[in-house]
Design a protein around this motif. Structure first.
Motif, PDB file in Angstrom:
ATOM      1  N   GLY A 174      -5.113  93.563 -93.726  1.00  0.00           N
ATOM      2  CA  GLY A 174      -5.362  92.481 -94.659  1.00  0.00           C
ATOM      3  C   GLY A 174      -4.804  91.137 -94.233  1.00  0.00           C
ATOM      4  O   GLY A 174      -4.777  90.196 -95.022  1.00  0.00           O
ATOM      5  N   LEU A 175      -4.375  91.019 -92.966  1.00  0.00           N
ATOM      6  CA  LEU A 175      -3.835  89.741 -92.495  1.00  0.00           C
ATOM      7  C   LEU A 175      -4.917  88.834 -91.923  1.00  0.00           C
ATOM      8  O   LEU A 175      -4.746  87.617 -91.885  1.00  0.00           O
ATOM      9  N   LEU A 176      -6.019  89.417 -91.483  1.00  0.00           N
ATOM     10  CA  LEU A 176      -7.130  88.644 -90.935  1.00  0.00           C
ATOM     11  C   LEU A 176      -8.417  88.995 -91.661  1.00  0.00           C
ATOM     12  O   LEU A 176      -8.560  90.084 -92.211  1.00  0.00           O
ATOM     13  N   ILE A 177      -9.346  88.060 -91.633  1.00  0.00           N
ATOM     14  CA  ILE A 177     -10.726  88.327 -92.038  1.00  0.00           C
ATOM     15  C   ILE A 177     -11.586  87.950 -90.842  1.00  0.00           C
ATOM     16  O   ILE A 177     -11.154  87.204 -89.958  1.00  0.00           O
ATOM     17  N   ASP A 178     -12.801  88.461 -90.791  1.00  0.00           N
ATOM     18  CA  ASP A 178     -13.662  88.120 -89.669  1.00  0.00           C
ATOM     19  C   ASP A 178     -15.060  87.762 -90.149  1.00  0.00           C
ATOM     20  O   ASP A 178     -15.464  88.081 -91.262  1.00  0.00           O
ATOM     21  N   ARG A 179     -15.756  87.050 -89.274  1.00  0.00           N
ATOM     22  CA  ARG A 179     -17.151  86.675 -89.525  1.00  0.00           C
ATOM     23  C   ARG A 179     -17.891  86.884 -88.221  1.00  0.00           C
ATOM     24  O   ARG A 179     -17.453  86.425 -87.169  1.00  0.00           O
ATOM     25  N   TRP A 184     -20.592  87.108 -81.131  1.00  0.00           N
ATOM     26  CA  TRP A 184     -19.269  86.535 -81.374  1.00  0.00           C
ATOM     27  C   TRP A 184     -18.691  87.041 -82.683  1.00  0.00           C
ATOM     28  O   TRP A 184     -19.403  87.232 -83.665  1.00  0.00           O
ATOM     29  N   VAL A 185     -17.382  87.239 -82.683  1.00  0.00           N
ATOM     30  CA  VAL A 185     -16.655  87.571 -83.902  1.00  0.00           C
ATOM     31  C   VAL A 185     -15.571  86.514 -84.059  1.00  0.00           C
ATOM     32  O   VAL A 185     -14.779  86.287 -83.141  1.00  0.00           O
ATOM     33  N   TYR A 186     -15.559  85.844 -85.191  1.00  0.00           N
ATOM     34  CA  TYR A 186     -14.579  84.801 -85.473  1.00  0.00           C
ATOM     35  C   TYR A 186     -13.542  85.364 -86.442  1.00  0.00           C
ATOM     36  O   TYR A 186     -13.912  85.911 -87.481  1.00  0.00           O
ATOM     37  N   TYR A 187     -12.278  85.245 -86.070  1.00  0.00           N
ATOM     38  CA  TYR A 187     -11.192  85.755 -86.897  1.00  0.00           C
ATOM     39  C   TYR A 187     -10.458  84.593 -87.552  1.00  0.00           C
ATOM     40  O   TYR A 187     -10.254  83.552 -86.939  1.00  0.00           O
ATOM     41  N   PHE A 188     -10.071  84.796 -88.802  1.00  0.00           N
ATOM     42  CA  PHE A 188      -9.347  83.794 -89.572  1.00  0.00           C
ATOM     43  C   PHE A 188      -8.186  84.476 -90.278  1.00  0.00           C
ATOM     44  O   PHE A 188      -8.260  85.660 -90.606  1.00  0.00           O
ATOM     45  N   LEU A 189      -7.144  83.725 -90.543  1.00  0.00           N
ATOM     46  CA  LEU A 189      -6.071  84.255 -91.378  1.00  0.00           C
ATOM     47  C   LEU A 189      -6.619  84.495 -92.776  1.00  0.00           C
ATOM     48  O   LEU A 189      -7.429  83.716 -93.275  1.00  0.00           O
ATOM     49  N   ALA A 190      -6.183  85.561 -93.384  1.00  0.00           N
ATOM     50  CA  ALA A 190      -6.596  85.846 -94.752  1.00  0.00           C
ATOM     51  C   ALA A 190      -6.126  84.715 -95.665  1.00  0.00           C
ATOM     52  O   ALA A 190      -5.085  84.101 -95.415  1.00  0.00           O
ATOM     53  N   PRO A 191      -6.906  84.385 -96.688  1.00  0.00           N
ATOM     54  CA  PRO A 191      -6.543  83.257 -97.553  1.00  0.00           C
ATOM     55  C   PRO A 191      -5.224  83.457 -98.295  1.00  0.00           C
ATOM     56  O   PRO A 191      -4.539  82.494 -98.612  1.00  0.00           O
ATOM     57  N   VAL A 192      -4.866  84.701 -98.567  1.00  0.00           N
ATOM     58  CA  VAL A 192      -3.601  84.987 -99.249  1.00  0.00           C
ATOM     59  C   VAL A 192      -2.781  85.892 -98.339  1.00  0.00           C
ATOM     60  O   VAL A 192      -3.223  86.985 -97.991  1.00  0.00           O
ATOM     61  N   LEU A 193      -1.613  85.395 -97.948  1.00  0.00           N
ATOM     62  CA  LEU A 193      -0.732  86.151 -97.062  1.00  0.00           C
ATOM     63  C   LEU A 193       0.616  86.378 -97.741  1.00  0.00           C
ATOM     64  O   LEU A 193       1.042  85.552 -98.543  1.00  0.00           O
ATOM     65  N   PRO A 194       1.279  87.468 -97.393  1.00  0.00           N
ATOM     66  CA  PRO A 194       2.637  87.652 -97.908  1.00  0.00           C
ATOM     67  C   PRO A 194       3.539  86.509 -97.438  1.00  0.00           C
ATOM     68  O   PRO A 194       3.339  85.945 -96.368  1.00  0.00           O
ATOM     69  N   ARG A 195       4.509  86.184 -98.230  1.00  0.00           N
ATOM     70  CA  ARG A 195       5.425  85.071 -97.924  1.00  0.00           C
ATOM     71  C   ARG A 195       6.085  85.234 -96.550  1.00  0.00           C
ATOM     72  O   ARG A 195       6.227  84.289 -95.808  1.00  0.00           O
ATOM     73  N   TRP A 196       6.483  86.467 -96.204  1.00  0.00           N
ATOM     74  CA  TRP A 196       7.179  86.666 -94.935  1.00  0.00           C
ATOM     75  C   TRP A 196       6.278  86.360 -93.748  1.00  0.00           C
ATOM     76  O   TRP A 196       6.746  85.887 -92.726  1.00  0.00           O
ATOM     77  N   ILE A 197       4.974  86.599 -93.888  1.00  0.00           N
ATOM     78  CA  ILE A 197       4.040  86.267 -92.801  1.00  0.00           C
ATOM     79  C   ILE A 197       3.971  84.758 -92.634  1.00  0.00           C
ATOM     80  O   ILE A 197       3.971  84.239 -91.516  1.00  0.00           O
ATOM     81  N   GLU A 198       3.906  84.041 -93.736  1.00  0.00           N
ATOM     82  CA  GLU A 198       3.886  82.574 -93.659  1.00  0.00           C
ATOM     83  C   GLU A 198       5.143  82.061 -92.973  1.00  0.00           C
ATOM     84  O   GLU A 198       5.076  81.145 -92.137  1.00  0.00           O
ATOM     85  N   ASP A 199       6.287  82.646 -93.285  1.00  0.00           N
ATOM     86  CA  ASP A 199       7.550  82.237 -92.649  1.00  0.00           C
ATOM     87  C   ASP A 199       7.535  82.506 -91.148  1.00  0.00           C
ATOM     88  O   ASP A 199       7.973  81.677 -90.350  1.00  0.00           O
ATOM     89  N   VAL A 200       7.014  83.656 -90.749  1.00  0.00           N
ATOM     90  CA  VAL A 200       6.941  84.001 -89.322  1.00  0.00           C
ATOM     91  C   VAL A 200       6.018  83.028 -88.592  1.00  0.00           C
ATOM     92  O   VAL A 200       6.340  82.534 -87.502  1.00  0.00           O
ATOM     93  N   LEU A 201       4.865  82.730 -89.184  1.00  0.00           N
ATOM     94  CA  LEU A 201       3.919  81.813 -88.546  1.00  0.00           C
ATOM     95  C   LEU A 201       4.497  80.399 -88.424  1.00  0.00           C
ATOM     96  O   LEU A 201       4.317  79.736 -87.401  1.00  0.00           O
ATOM     97  N   LYS A 202       5.199  79.951 -89.453  1.00  0.00           N
ATOM     98  CA  LYS A 202       5.825  78.624 -89.393  1.00  0.00           C
ATOM     99  C   LYS A 202       6.897  78.582 -88.309  1.00  0.00           C
ATOM    100  O   LYS A 202       6.990  77.609 -87.554  1.00  0.00           O
TER     101      LYS A 202
END
Length: 74
Positions: A15-20, A25-43
């Motif tokens: 549930g961390l990525l979505i794809d289209r 080609w497959v395009y991957y995006f971050l899921a629109p809602v992420l757990p807080r700890w994931i946001e902290d790691v990415l920052k």
């Protein structure tokens, strides 16, 4: 590339990525809602790698839009 695809699939299944998909080609995006700890790691990763991320962003920009390039070859 198979390992990358497997890792991306695992991140999507968690549930961390979505794809289209667009043709081959497959395009991957971050899921629109992420757990807080994931946001902290990415920052934290972004702050520690700003120079490298800027270089990678420039490479992506220079590649142009893949779907537009594909249509121009037809």
């Amino acid at each position: 590339m198979p390992k990358v695809s497997r890792h991306l699939a695992q991140l999507r299944n968690c549930g961390l990525l979505i794809d289209r998909r667009d043709g081959q080609w497959v395009y991957y995006f971050l899921a629109p809602v992420l757990p807080r700890w994931i946001e902290d790691v990415l920052k934290a990763a972004q702050q520690g790698q700003t120079e490298r991320l800027a270089l990678l962003q420039n490479r992506l920009v220079s590649m142009g839009n893949r779907p537009e390039r594909r249509f121009s070859m037809c």
